[in-house]
Design a protein around this motif. Structure first.
Motif, PDB file in Angstrom:
ATOM      1  N   ALA A  82      52.183  33.067   6.250  1.00 60.94           N
ATOM      2  CA  ALA A  82      51.532  33.780   5.638  1.00 60.94           C
ATOM      3  C   ALA A  82      51.525  35.488   5.322  1.00 60.94           C
ATOM      4  N   VAL A  86      53.382  38.006   2.592  1.00 63.31           N
ATOM      5  CA  VAL A  86      52.934  38.845   1.905  1.00 63.31           C
ATOM      6  C   VAL A  86      53.566  40.127   2.116  1.00 63.31           C
ATOM      7  N   LEU A  90      55.203  42.794  -0.671  1.00 59.63           N
ATOM      8  CA  LEU A  90      54.888  43.887  -1.068  1.00 59.63           C
ATOM      9  C   LEU A  90      55.397  44.917  -1.519  1.00 59.63           C
ATOM     10  N   ILE A 118      52.081  43.712   8.425  1.00 55.23           N
ATOM     11  CA  ILE A 118      51.843  42.488   8.015  1.00 55.23           C
ATOM     12  C   ILE A 118      52.614  41.614   8.949  1.00 55.23           C
TER      13      ILE A 118
END
Length: 367
Positions: A82, A86, A90, A118
């Protein structure tokens, strides 16, 4: 963990390549219809208007491969998948917007920092759980350096995307090299994952080299920068692969981008502004074709990088533990330092030759 059957992996490779090709072809039609062109100019190295944003094919193929690979092999944790998804989304989204209407450099940089946090946050947090006291401080310092290196990788690959085929072929070389290193070390799952990313890049190459029908754009260059940074970090934490292998594989781009940035800072120039000061751009200004410049960079990879990386990984003292948190013998560090010293010397010599050549041509034209 499930083992990826050979037949299923081949099907995944074919699908990833086909998706990259189809999406890039769609990107040409879309960019032409929306008038998304990079126009020739003083800061450009091309002579005709060319569509941009072709990296959408790479982005879609990579995201597809990540989902399929993680779902099939179950080799990556749900939180890790995940986070990667992400972070990649981005960087791709920021690049897509920038390709359409432009973004401030500060906005792009902030987004790249968030994406790196992240992507690296989940594995970094897991590492802290096993440490205490002074080890936490040292590990935190390492994580900070890794974060900076990741953000720099995103940006330097964007800076180096200025002529036909250079970034795509460099990325293909690095990804294939890392995949082969994983395979040689017996890490089949990792090798197959990196190979899927390489196939996504390969699908874009025919549209960008030897004569570009479309440019990658920020959506592709930023994404590739993040992917290469993560691939190299993954390699550095894998047993039986020399620590500096990935860093040496990236030496051509890292040297050109870093030396150019440092020189601009030392000269007091606006280092964050668009320019044509990289060595590959100077070579084009000296009259070299894009194909000739790309051949020079790939020659460095094949004649210098490849033999050094092979030698490093056939040494008996190749790393055998987690290189980022365990006391290990960093096999190949000396060789990596020698490669970078040679690269910097050649970069400096090349820049001086280019400047002398350009000045001589101007004097001859004036006469």
């Amino acid at each position: 963990m499930l083992i990826w059957p050979t037949a299923a992996w081949i099907v995944a490779l074919v699908l990833a390549f086909a998706l990259s090709v189809f999406a890039t072809w769609f990107g040409i039609a879309y960019a032409t219809r929306r008038r998304l062109f990079d126009l020739p100019g003083r800061r450009r190295s091309h002579s005709i208007p060319t569509p941009r944003g072709g990296g959408i094919g790479i982005a879609l193929s990579v995201l597809f491969s990540l989902v399929v690979f993680a779902g099939w092999t179950q080799s990556l944790g749900g939180k890790t998948v995940a986070a990667l998804f992400v972070a990649l989304m981005l960087v791709a989204l920021v690049g897509w917007v920038d390709d359409h209407r432009g973004l401030k450099a500060s906005t792009r940089f902030a987004a790249h920092c968030v994406a790196a946090l992240i992507a690296l946050g989940v594995p970094a947090a897991a590492g802290f759980a096993y440490l205490a006291g002074q080890e936490i401080v040292m590990y935190g310092a390492v994580c900070a350096m890794v974060l900076i290196a990741t953000v720099w990788s995103i940006n330097l690959h964007n800076f180096m995307d200025g002529i036909d085929g250079l970034l795509a072929l460099q990325a293909l070389f690095v990804l294939i090299a890392v995949a082969v290193l994983f395979a040689h070390a017996g890490s089949r799952t990792e090798a197959e994952c990196i190979a899927l990313v390489a196939v996504a890049v390969a699908g874009f190459v025919p549209f960008n080299f030897p004569h570009a029908r479309i440019f990658m754009g920020d959506i592709g260059s930023g994404l590739i920068g993040l992917l290469i940074a993560l691939a190299v970090l993954w390699q550095m934490t894998t047993p039986r692969i020399a620590l500096a292998s990935g860093v040496v594989s990236c030496s051509a781009f890292v040297t050109d981008a870093t030396c150019t940035l440092l020189l601009r800072v030392l000269l007091g120039r606006r280092w964050y502004s668009a320019h044509r000061e990289h060595l590959y751009q100077w070579l084009v200004r000296c009259g070299w074709s894009h194909v000739r410049v790309v051949t020079l960079y790939m020659g460095w990879n094949l004649l210098v990088v490849l033999p050094v990386v092979c030698w490093m990984n056939w040494m008996p003292e190749v790393v055998s533990a987690n290189a980022l948190i365990a006391p290990v013998q960093p096999a190949g560090i000396g060789a990596a330092a020698a490669v970078y010293a040679l690269a910097v010397a050649l970069w400096w010599s090349g820049k001086r030759w280019c400047m002398v050549t350009v000045v001589a041509r101007r004097l001859h034209a004036a006469a």
